[in-house]
Structures are given as C-alpha cells and as structure tokens.
Write a protein that holds these residues in place. Structure first.
Motif, PDB file in Angstrom:
ATOM      1  N   MET A 115       0.934  -0.960   0.165  1.00 13.89           N
ATOM      2  CA  MET A 115      -0.020  -0.045  -0.096  1.00 13.89           C
ATOM      3  C   MET A 115       0.810   1.456  -0.062  1.00 13.89           C
ATOM      4  SD  MET A 115      -3.023  -1.236   0.042  1.00 13.89           S
ATOM      5  CE  MET A 115      -4.067  -0.051   0.392  1.00 13.89           C
ATOM      6  N   ASN A 117      -0.641   4.321  -1.088  1.00 16.23           N
ATOM      7  CA  ASN A 117      -1.574   5.230  -1.444  1.00 16.23           C
ATOM      8  C   ASN A 117      -1.382   6.229  -0.225  1.00 16.23           C
ATOM      9  OD1 ASN A 117      -2.221   4.603  -3.704  1.00 16.23           O
ATOM     10  ND2 ASN A 117      -3.987   2.983  -3.090  1.00 16.23           N
ATOM     11  N   PHE A 118      -1.226   5.833   0.951  1.00 16.73           N
ATOM     12  CA  PHE A 118      -1.074   6.698   2.297  1.00 16.73           C
ATOM     13  C   PHE A 118       0.423   6.483   2.640  1.00 16.73           C
ATOM     14  CE2 PHE A 118      -2.903   2.543   3.323  1.00 16.73           C
ATOM     15  CZ  PHE A 118      -2.219   2.139   4.356  1.00 16.73           C
ATOM     16  N   PRO A 119       0.712   7.332   3.676  1.00 13.94           N
ATOM     17  CA  PRO A 119       2.289   7.262   3.981  1.00 13.94           C
ATOM     18  C   PRO A 119       2.236   6.309   5.024  1.00 13.94           C
ATOM     19  CG  PRO A 119       1.413   9.573   4.203  1.00 13.94           C
ATOM     20  CD  PRO A 119       0.285   8.693   3.882  1.00 13.94           C
ATOM     21  N   GLN A 120       3.369   5.445   4.878  1.00 14.93           N
ATOM     22  CA  GLN A 120       3.741   4.258   5.619  1.00 14.93           C
ATOM     23  C   GLN A 120       4.592   4.706   6.906  1.00 14.93           C
ATOM     24  OE1 GLN A 120       2.794   1.028   5.084  1.00 14.93           O
ATOM     25  NE2 GLN A 120       1.756   1.799   3.437  1.00 14.93           N
ATOM     26  N   LYS A 121       4.337   3.948   8.253  1.00 21.29           N
ATOM     27  CA  LYS A 121       4.822   4.269   9.181  1.00 21.29           C
ATOM     28  C   LYS A 121       6.229   3.922   9.224  1.00 21.29           C
ATOM     29  CE  LYS A 121       4.219   3.598  14.398  1.00 21.29           C
ATOM     30  NZ  LYS A 121       3.235   3.059  15.367  1.00 21.29           N
ATOM     31  N   GLN A 185       7.857  13.443   2.877  1.00 15.70           N
ATOM     32  CA  GLN A 185       7.261  13.619   4.324  1.00 15.70           C
ATOM     33  C   GLN A 185       8.317  12.808   5.126  1.00 15.70           C
ATOM     34  OE1 GLN A 185       3.172  13.310   4.493  1.00 15.70           O
ATOM     35  NE2 GLN A 185       2.657  15.053   3.084  1.00 15.70           N
ATOM     36  N   SER A 239       5.501   6.204  -0.789  1.00 20.62           N
ATOM     37  CA  SER A 239       4.356   6.295  -0.003  1.00 20.62           C
ATOM     38  C   SER A 239       4.511   7.770   0.462  1.00 20.62           C
ATOM     39  CB  SER A 239       3.965   5.420   1.017  1.00 20.62           C
ATOM     40  OG  SER A 239       4.932   5.268   2.021  1.00 20.62           O
ATOM     41  N   ARG A 240       5.679   8.435   0.705  1.00 16.26           N
ATOM     42  CA  ARG A 240       5.629   9.543   1.338  1.00 16.26           C
ATOM     43  C   ARG A 240       6.092  10.783   0.219  1.00 16.26           C
ATOM     44  NH1 ARG A 240       6.606  10.117   6.939  1.00 16.26           N
ATOM     45  NH2 ARG A 240       5.845   8.120   8.115  1.00 16.26           N
ATOM     46  N   VAL A 242       5.206  12.827  -3.175  1.00 18.44           N
ATOM     47  CA  VAL A 242       4.038  13.134  -4.232  1.00 18.44           C
ATOM     48  C   VAL A 242       4.810  13.977  -5.597  1.00 18.44           C
ATOM     49  CG1 VAL A 242       2.264  14.831  -4.782  1.00 18.44           C
ATOM     50  CG2 VAL A 242       2.757  14.077  -2.477  1.00 18.44           C
TER      51      VAL A 242
END
Length: 314
Positions: A115, A117-121, A185, A239-240, A242
């Motif tokens: 995944m 689509n959203f920032p990974q931890k 990010q 993921s972080r 754009v």
C-alpha cells in the motif's frame, strides 16, 4: 666746615659702599629661586609617581577584569557540561525499545509494503539501526582479517567503523536533503532508522558470502536479500513522496546507492580472497606438457619372440 657740622661728600664715596647689602639681596634671591626650582622638581617627581601609581592601579583593574571574565567563561562551560548529562533524557525515547519490537522491525525490513497510497509508518528509534551498523562493522572486520587486508594508514577497526558509519550517516543526510527538495514527508531520525534497518539485508549477504565464497551465491543473495531490503525502503519513500518525477529521482538514487554499497563491500576484498584461493590451489604450477623421450633400441630377436607369442595366442 666749621661749627662741627658734618657734611658728606657723595662724590668722594666709593662705589663699593653698600655692596654687602646688595650681595645679601642677591644671595637671598638666588636661594629663593633654588627653592622654587627644588619645589618644582619635587612636584614633577610627585606627578610622575602619581602617574606610575595610576598605571599600576589601571593594570591591576584590567587584570582583575580579565580574571573575572575567564572565571565566568569557565563557569559557563562547566555548567554546559553538567547540563549535558542532565539533558541525557532527551535521547532516551530514541533508544527506549523492546527486543521484541526490534525483531519485528528486522523482519519487516525484508518485506516490501504494497500500500503506497498513504504514508507508511516509520519507526522513530535508533537502537536497532545502531546495532545493525555495529554488526556490519564486525562482519566487515571479519572479511578484512580473512582476506589478509593490509591498511597502510590507520587500522582495520578504524577503517571498518569509518566505512559503515560514514555510509549510514552520509547517505542518510544526502537522501534527507534530496527528500527535502522533492517535498517528501520524512524527518532525519526517520531517515536514519529507515536506512539503518535497510542494512539488515547487507549483514545477511556479507555474513554468508564471506564464509562461503561463490560468485553465484553472492549474486543470488545480492538480488534476493539485498533487493528485498531496498524495495522496502523504496516503497516507504514512494508512499511519502508526491509526484512521479520526485519519486523517480529520490527512490532511484537511494536504490542505486544501497545496492552499489553492497557490491563495494563484497568486491573490495574479493581480489585478495581470490589470490589466497589461487595460492592454495597452485595456479603458478606449469601446465602438463608432453616431452619427447629417447626409446632404447630393441634387438630383432626380442621382436621375433614377441611376434611369435602373439601369433600363438591368436
């Protein structure tokens, strides 16, 4: 002239009359002038003494001020040194981690995320990455010793520590700067943690290939184990970040540096190991050559006897 009158003739008087009185006046005047000169000299001497004492007093004040300033500076430095130990709790959150969490993050560093689509931890701790860097230092030192590497300037330990920590800190700083330009990010601590856990694949690959020396085995581990850890870092950065161009620049740079560093750690001492193996196998021995030899002349009787024996046998 007569009658007892006394008349003084001023013209017949000697010029030296009253000279004693004038001499006394001159002597008094000279003594007065000498006293004034002595008083003037004494005043000048007192002024000079006053100026000398004033300079001494000024120098004393300057000395006291310099000593006070040095004392204050030393006091501030000492207070800073003591406050550093007092502020050691600032680093505690970065190393406060359980061994179970470190083991789980080591396993996660070999599994690429799907995944994006959203920032990974990203784990914001430095205990695991620091231990991995020290482990890589020990493995590299083992490879140097087994390959009989000679360092002209420095020691093997210093070279191994400088190489591993230089890569970890240097590449992390460079990728963080590049991520800042690409508007990714991620923080510096997260970058250090991400790259540090990414060295887990390097440790496995080098530990195996330093003890089992096969080219094919190294390439398998380089593409498999090293590639998985690199894909994990690339996926997290994707993921972080754009933008396709920013992702390509950032992730391509990180993947190239990470994989090339593993190649460097292996082949930097590969020639030395090959030389040792060739020495053990004896590559300097000359190849087998056929040499013509002189055959002694055999008498005809022996040939006839041999031919008859063969004929009887048939």
């Amino acid at each position: 002239q007569g009658g007892g009158s006394a008349v003084i003739d001023m013209e017949n008087m000697d010029d030296t009359s009253g000279s004693s009185f004038e001499d006394m006046g001159e002597m008094h005047q000279r003594m007065k002038e000498e006293e004034e000169e002595e008083e003037g000299e004494a005043g000048a001497a007192e002024e000079e003494d006053g100026e000398f004492l004033g300079m001494k007093g000024l120098r004393g004040q300057l000395g006291r001020q310099v000593a006070d300033q040095m004392w204050q500076v030393g006091k501030r430095q000492a207070s800073r040194a003591f406050s550093l130990y007092a502020n050691i709790d600032i680093l505690r959150p970065y190393f406060d981690v359980e061994p179970v969490q470190v083991r789980a993050r080591l396993l996660e560093s070999m599994i690429p995320v799907k995944m994006i689509n959203f920032p990974q931890k990203i784990a914001g701790e430095l205990y695991g990455p620091l231990m991995l860097v020290f482990t890589l230092v020990a493995i590299l030192l083992h490879g140097m010793k087994t390959s009989d590497t000679i360092i002209r300037e420095g020691t093997l330990m210093g070279t191994a520590i400088g190489t591993c920590f230089g890569y970890w800190l240097g590449v992390s700083s460079f990728i963080y700067f590049l991520a800042y330009l690409c508007n990714a990010q991620i923080t510096m601590v997260q970058m250090l943690s991400l790259l540090g856990y990414g060295l887990f694949g390097h440790c496995i690959t080098l530990f195996v290939t330093y003890n089992i020396h096969f080219h094919s085995l190294f390439y398998i581990f380089w593409l498999g184990v090293g590639g998985l850890s690199t894909l994990r870092m690339v996926a997290v950065l994707v993921s972080r970040t754009v933008g396709h161009t920013q992702r390509l620049i950032l992730c391509g740079t990180l993947a190239a540096l990470h994989m090339l560093f593993l190649l460097y750690l292996h082949f930097a001492y590969h020639k030395v190991v090959e030389g040792i193996l060739d020495t053990l196998e004896g590559p300097n021995m000359p190849p087998f050559q056929r040499v013509a030899r002189d055959i002694p002349v055999v008498s005809n009787a022996v040939l006839n006897t041999t031919a008859k024996a063969i004929a009887l046998t048939l």
